[in-house]
Motif scaffolding. Structure first.
Motif, PDB file in Angstrom:
ATOM      1  N   HIS A 130       0.835  -1.205   0.000  1.00  0.00           N
ATOM      2  CA  HIS A 130       0.000   0.000   0.000  1.00  0.00           C
ATOM      3  C   HIS A 130       0.863   1.246   0.000  1.00  0.00           C
ATOM      4  CE1 HIS A 130       0.484   1.104   4.303  1.00  0.00           C
ATOM      5  NE2 HIS A 130       0.540  -0.208   4.530  1.00  0.00           N
ATOM      6  N   TRP A 131       0.342   2.287  -0.624  1.00  0.00           N
ATOM      7  CA  TRP A 131       1.047   3.571  -0.703  1.00  0.00           C
ATOM      8  C   TRP A 131       0.064   4.745  -0.689  1.00  0.00           C
ATOM      9  CZ3 TRP A 131       1.108  -0.388  -4.198  1.00  0.00           C
ATOM     10  CH2 TRP A 131       0.384  -0.227  -5.375  1.00  0.00           C
ATOM     11  N   GLU A 132      -1.134   4.492  -0.219  1.00  0.00           N
ATOM     12  CA  GLU A 132      -2.141   5.548  -0.069  1.00  0.00           C
ATOM     13  C   GLU A 132      -3.238   5.014   0.840  1.00  0.00           C
ATOM     14  OE1 GLU A 132      -5.425   5.526  -2.201  1.00  0.00           O
ATOM     15  OE2 GLU A 132      -4.965   3.396  -2.150  1.00  0.00           O
ATOM     16  N   SER A 133      -4.288   5.815   1.044  1.00  0.00           N
ATOM     17  CA  SER A 133      -5.229   5.552   2.123  1.00  0.00           C
ATOM     18  C   SER A 133      -6.027   4.263   1.967  1.00  0.00           C
ATOM     19  CB  SER A 133      -6.183   6.736   2.272  1.00  0.00           C
ATOM     20  OG  SER A 133      -6.902   6.942   1.078  1.00  0.00           O
ATOM     21  N   PHE A 134      -6.507   3.962   0.769  1.00  0.00           N
ATOM     22  CA  PHE A 134      -7.362   2.785   0.628  1.00  0.00           C
ATOM     23  C   PHE A 134      -6.575   1.493   0.793  1.00  0.00           C
ATOM     24  CE2 PHE A 134      -9.842   6.110  -1.444  1.00  0.00           C
ATOM     25  CZ  PHE A 134     -11.052   5.937  -0.798  1.00  0.00           C
ATOM     26  N   GLY A 135      -5.386   1.420   0.208  1.00  0.00           N
ATOM     27  CA  GLY A 135      -4.542   0.248   0.414  1.00  0.00           C
ATOM     28  C   GLY A 135      -4.161   0.082   1.875  1.00  0.00           C
ATOM     29  N   LYS A 136      -3.920   1.215   2.534  1.00  0.00           N
ATOM     30  CA  LYS A 136      -3.614   1.165   3.969  1.00  0.00           C
ATOM     31  C   LYS A 136      -4.807   0.608   4.741  1.00  0.00           C
ATOM     32  CE  LYS A 136      -1.970   4.102   7.761  1.00  0.00           C
ATOM     33  NZ  LYS A 136      -1.570   5.495   8.136  1.00  0.00           N
ATOM     34  N   ASN A 181      -4.249   1.362  -8.844  1.00  0.00           N
ATOM     35  CA  ASN A 181      -4.047   2.808  -8.937  1.00  0.00           C
ATOM     36  C   ASN A 181      -4.451   3.451  -7.622  1.00  0.00           C
ATOM     37  OD1 ASN A 181      -3.714   5.350 -10.831  1.00  0.00           O
ATOM     38  ND2 ASN A 181      -5.615   5.684  -9.685  1.00  0.00           N
ATOM     39  N   GLY A 182      -3.511   4.158  -7.004  1.00  0.00           N
ATOM     40  CA  GLY A 182      -3.811   4.838  -5.750  1.00  0.00           C
ATOM     41  C   GLY A 182      -4.601   6.107  -6.016  1.00  0.00           C
ATOM     42  N   LEU A 205      -4.883 -10.227  -5.220  1.00  0.00           N
ATOM     43  CA  LEU A 205      -6.144  -9.530  -4.974  1.00  0.00           C
ATOM     44  C   LEU A 205      -5.922  -8.057  -5.300  1.00  0.00           C
ATOM     45  CD1 LEU A 205      -6.267 -12.161  -3.129  1.00  0.00           C
ATOM     46  CD2 LEU A 205      -7.922 -10.886  -1.748  1.00  0.00           C
ATOM     47  N   CYS A 206      -6.557  -7.584  -6.378  1.00  0.00           N
ATOM     48  CA  CYS A 206      -6.283  -6.260  -6.916  1.00  0.00           C
ATOM     49  C   CYS A 206      -7.505  -5.351  -6.812  1.00  0.00           C
ATOM     50  CB  CYS A 206      -5.847  -6.385  -8.379  1.00  0.00           C
ATOM     51  SG  CYS A 206      -5.666  -4.806  -9.227  1.00  0.00           S
ATOM     52  N   ASP A 207      -7.359  -4.256  -6.082  1.00  0.00           N
ATOM     53  CA  ASP A 207      -8.352  -3.180  -6.066  1.00  0.00           C
ATOM     54  C   ASP A 207      -8.042  -2.284  -7.263  1.00  0.00           C
ATOM     55  OD1 ASP A 207      -9.737  -0.814  -5.724  1.00  0.00           O
ATOM     56  OD2 ASP A 207      -9.073  -0.458  -3.674  1.00  0.00           O
ATOM     57  N   ALA A 208      -8.889  -2.335  -8.277  1.00  0.00           N
ATOM     58  CA  ALA A 208      -8.609  -1.627  -9.536  1.00  0.00           C
ATOM     59  C   ALA A 208      -9.638  -0.548  -9.838  1.00  0.00           C
ATOM     60  CB  ALA A 208      -8.564  -2.628 -10.687  1.00  0.00           C
TER      61      ALA A 208
END
Length: 413
Positions: A130-136, A181-182, A205-208
């Motif tokens: 993670h490198w932004e809020s949603f991935g965090k 994409n962040g 598992l990809c949040d796209a």
């Protein structure tokens, strides 16, 4: 917009009177005089640059939406047909492999990704990037709510806003969770997802959600992919899309998490087998048929402009306008310095302004109805965020650029 003013006194009188108008409330007459005299050119025809919900596609009209499914049960023959059509058109336009499953699920992208996490994680050790809020947020859910560190090894690969972690440190024999994409940082994974091994034994598992329809998706690398209608296609919120590879289906049918009760809206299997009806239009809970018709309308628009390739081209053209502007102005820069990982949808920029000045900058553009909802995300460094997905017309991005410079100069005075 204004009558021709032939005398300085008349100009001053009109400028002062404008201060009472809501659009210029709080700005003194001298500021109004400067504002009127320095307007840089035509405004964008549409000022909507929000990163979600995003601008509707060009030509959108509610009158274009079919209404025959409205007021009907989603379980009716017609309701199921429209839901199944939305799924089949999604597979066709995104060029999703035939043996992948596509389903419409509750609670937007968040619901789709949580559904995958709750059903599938815990069978193998996990790398969460993670490198932004949603991935965090996905990392926090994995360790705090699912408590996966009690059963498997969970490694965190992280970087600050504007950067990306060393994805080569992930392991092919572990499940990998990441955001393509962040949306809140303007940082995407490198083209092709080469950090994912073809011979992996773990799942990806990809949040796209702000990548699909704007970036090339390497489906052979993705086992679980989620997104929502409200991003690149400018659809309505509340519904999520869940795309599963055969490997993901195998995990669903072979792994049952211990001591993890699943809410009804998360359940994807029946008697040890994947519930195939979900992926044929029989949704888990009641969908909005109005939103479904809106999504189908957006898919048809996508088809009309060249499909996914056409949408990617528009997003890239929009980004190119901002890249040219940034290269020509030293007071603005990208949060993502590396072009290889720079988003072409959620374009995040820092300014040579204080945090309070950036708020004033954003407010000024909104008062002028030039750019709406472009403030940076609350957890991000002080910045602006301009949505450049394909529903935003390139001419509007071009018209916005001189106004960014104008607003900067006004705030710096």
């Amino acid at each position: 917009m204004f009558r021709l003013i032939t005398t300085r006194a008349a100009f001053t009188t009109q400028a002062a009177s404008l201060c009472t108008r809501p659009v210029l409330a709080g700005i003194n007459s001298l500021a109004v005089t400067r504002l009127l005299s320095s307007a840089p050119g035509p405004k964008p025809a549409n000022p909507e640059f929000s990163s979600g919900p995003c601008k509707k596609h060009p030509g959108f009209s509610l009158t274009n939406l079919p209404t025959s499914s409205l007021g009907r049960s989603h379980r009716s023959k017609l309701g199921k047909e429209r839901l199944a059509f939305a799924i089949s058109e999604t597979k066709r336009l995104l060029k999703i492999p035939d043996d992948y499953l596509v389903g419409i699920v509750p609670a937007s992208d968040t619901g789709a990704y949580e559904m995958a996490m709750w059903n599938m994680l815990g069978a193998k050790d996990i790398d969460i990037c993670h490198w932004e809020s949603f991935g965090k947020g996905w990392f926090a859910d994995a360790v705090s709510h699912l408590k996966l560190r009690d059963v498997v090894d969970v490694r965190e690969h992280t970087a600050g806003y504007g950067d990306i972690p060393d994805l080569s440190q992930t392991c092919k024999d572990r499940d990998i969770c990441f955001t393509f994409n962040g949306t809140t940082s303007g940082v995407r994974v490198p083209h092709g997802c080469d950090f994912i091994a073809d011979d992996r034994t773990g799942l990806t598992l990809c949040d796209a959600t702000s990548a699909v329809f704007a970036m090339e998706m390497p489906w052979e690398k993705l086992d679980v992919t989620t997104y929502s209608w409200q991003k690149v296609l400018g659809g309505e919120g509340a519904h999520g899309m869940l795309i599963l590879s055969p490997r993901a289906v195998e995990r669903l049918e072979s792994f049952v998490p211990e001591n993890r009760p699943l809410p009804k809206i998360f359940r994807m299997t029946k008697k040890g087998k994947v519930d195939g009806s979900i992926f044929k239009g029989a949704t888990i809970n009641t969908p909005s048929m109005m939103a479904v018709e809106d999504y189908i309308d957006a898919l048809q628009w996508c088809d009309s402009v060249g499909g996914v390739d056409g949408l990617i081209k528009i997003s890239n053209n929009n980004l190119a306008v901002i890249e040219k502007f940034v290269a020509e102005n030293d007071w603005i820069d990208f949060l993502a310095k590396d072009p290889a990982v720079r988003s072409n949808t959620s374009v995040c920029c820092t300014l040579d302004l204080t945090a309070d000045q950036i708020k004033a900058f954003v407010a000024l553009l909104e008062k002028e109805n030039v750019a709406l909802d472009i403030g940076g995300y609350r957890d991000a460094p002080p910045s602006i965020r301009i949505w450049c997905g394909a529903t935003v017309e390139t001419a509007d991005v071009e018209a916005l650029m001189p106004w960014l410079k104008w607003a900067y100069e006004e705030v710096k005075k």
